[in-house]
Design a protein around this motif. Sequence first.
Motif, short mmCIF file in Angstrom:
data_model
loop_
_atom_site.label_atom_id
_atom_site.label_comp_id
_atom_site.label_asym_id
_atom_site.label_seq_id
_atom_site.Cartn_x
_atom_site.Cartn_y
_atom_site.Cartn_z
N ILE A 80 0.66 -1.25 0.11
CA ILE A 80 0.11 0.06 -0.07
C ILE A 80 0.89 1.18 -0.09
N LEU A 81 1.93 1.11 0.77
CA LEU A 81 2.89 2.36 0.84
C LEU A 81 3.55 2.57 -0.45
N LYS A 82 3.98 1.81 -1.07
CA LYS A 82 4.65 1.71 -2.22
C LYS A 82 3.93 2.31 -3.45
N THR A 83 2.68 1.70 -3.32
CA THR A 83 1.63 2.16 -4.62
C THR A 83 1.27 3.53 -4.41
N LEU A 84 0.96 3.95 -2.99
CA LEU A 84 0.82 5.46 -2.99
C LEU A 84 2.01 6.31 -3.39
N ARG A 85 3.12 5.86 -2.79
CA ARG A 85 4.24 6.76 -3.34
C ARG A 85 4.60 6.68 -4.72
N ASP A 86 4.20 5.67 -5.45
CA ASP A 86 4.26 5.61 -7.07
C ASP A 86 3.25 6.70 -7.52
N LEU A 87 2.30 6.97 -6.91
CA LEU A 87 1.18 7.82 -7.34
C LEU A 87 1.46 9.32 -7.06
N THR A 88 2.05 9.46 -5.92
CA THR A 88 2.36 10.98 -5.32
C THR A 88 3.49 10.82 -4.32
N PRO A 89 4.66 11.84 -4.53
CA PRO A 89 5.59 11.57 -3.90
C PRO A 89 5.58 12.20 -2.21
N HIS A 90 4.27 12.50 -2.17
CA HIS A 90 4.12 13.33 -0.92
C HIS A 90 3.51 12.23 0.50
N VAL A 91 3.40 10.89 0.11
CA VAL A 91 2.93 10.19 1.13
C VAL A 91 4.22 9.57 1.78
N ARG A 92 4.17 9.95 3.19
CA ARG A 92 5.53 9.40 3.95
C ARG A 92 5.11 8.03 4.73
N SER A 93 3.98 8.05 5.15
CA SER A 93 3.45 6.71 5.94
C SER A 93 1.89 6.63 5.75
N VAL A 94 1.50 5.58 6.14
CA VAL A 94 0.13 5.13 6.07
C VAL A 94 -0.57 4.66 7.47
N LEU A 120 10.79 10.78 2.91
CA LEU A 120 10.27 9.52 2.61
C LEU A 120 10.90 8.45 3.51
N GLU A 121 10.14 7.94 4.57
CA GLU A 121 10.71 7.14 5.40
C GLU A 121 9.81 5.96 5.76
N GLU A 122 10.26 4.73 6.17
CA GLU A 122 9.26 3.80 6.48
C GLU A 122 8.51 4.11 7.72
N TYR A 123 7.17 3.71 7.66
CA TYR A 123 6.38 3.82 8.65
C TYR A 123 6.46 2.62 9.84
N TYR A 124 6.59 1.56 9.37
CA TYR A 124 6.09 0.40 10.41
C TYR A 124 7.28 0.00 11.38
#
Length: 462
Positions: A80-94, A120-124
């Motif tokens: 999910i995180l990778k998919t959102l980041r591919d669509l917009t560079p502004h998602v850092r976490s979910v 951009l950093e991992e959330y989990y």
Amino acid sequence: MNSISTQTNQANSIVKTEQVDVKQLWDDALVKIELSITTANFKTWFRDTHIVSLEDGTATVGVPSVFVRDWLQDKFQTMILKTLRDLTPHVRSVEYIVAQRNERKQESTKNQTVNAALPLEEYYINKSDNLNPRYSFDTFVVGPYNALAHAAAKTVSEKPGITYNPLFIYGKTGHGKTHLIQAVGNHIKKTGKKVFYVTSERFAVDYFNSLQTGSANTFKDRYRQYDVLIMDDVQFLATKEKTQEELFHLFNALHDNNKQIVFSSDIHPALLNGMEERLQSRFAQGMIVDLPAPDIESRAAILRAKAAQNSITLADDVINHLASTIEGNVRELEGALNSIMCQSQLLGRILSIDEVRTIIKNSSRPRKTLAITDVVEKVSRYYDIDHQSIYEKTRRKEVVKPRQIIMYILREDFQISYPAIGKKMGGRDHTTVIHSCEKIRNELKTDQGLEEEITQVRLLLK
């Protein structure tokens, strides 16, 4: 995706912002996700999900239940995180919240302002320390079986490097060792100390790579910088002489500077064959504590706590059945609970005790190393008959039933052939064995008492 870019100048710095249509963003993400997983998985886990908000780089996804929330976190977080980041560079976490579609913000918040310069950093799992934030003392269920280990871990977390250094926790897989030692790390981390969690296998690989690349000094400096070092499954270093030597020197460097060290293993350090004596001596320097299998009361308490954490309802008879059927392993308890939650979620209702029995019928299988004579003796003892009578050509009712159950268990749980079972059961024909197994299978469909008896027999065979 429709978006409007603007730039403003504030305090001599330019901050770029974008208006993002979060509904369109999630719709686009779902299209990509659907192409990457099975149709069944997509319909089960992504139906009725939506983005509630996108603020400060965090996309908050609304889900229909706590179970879906936890499942997405555990199984699909990276996708999910990778998919959102591919669509917009502004998602850092979910993040996820339980919210129905009609609870989400309407058109007034459809467009969300995001900062384009967010890192951009991992959330989990934090990549800098490898700690899982879900492992905490708050989520660790304490019972008589693990009270000592919990108390020792809490003491270490309050006074790192001073009391119980090193702390060595041992116990079989699934008893909660990783949860407890990571809880220590997460607690100490809040005080600002540098904590690092690593498996012994990862440590060995890092050390080997440093030798291959000529960066051994960098390796040493890296591990010596931490205030707290937590090493899981140290038993895997047995026979790895060079890695043990490096761990010995690292241990001394950390311990001499009052830095906390925590180890876990599946057995007591004195029984680690292939481990250097000087390392075993270091392990025994602080506190060694056993984390045994949970007793039946503790298993019931764990089930109640896990059910409450996931906002599901379990009847007392279900909890008692699970606690009495699944012995010794917290992970197996959680696995059974997850299966029940999944089925309950799919059916949209609370499961009956009979449905639960069906789901977990394979959760109490006996050891595969038992001899046939062991099975005969244990079943005979359960039914209070002489085990020699099992082999005799008798049709006494009190012997026939245990003999048929023995044949059924040998076939179902040990996959022994019908002819082999017949030979071991006094030289009986394989058709007799087939008839006995079929008889027990058919009776199990309607005889709840027989099912309970076989469950208890299987527990004796563990």
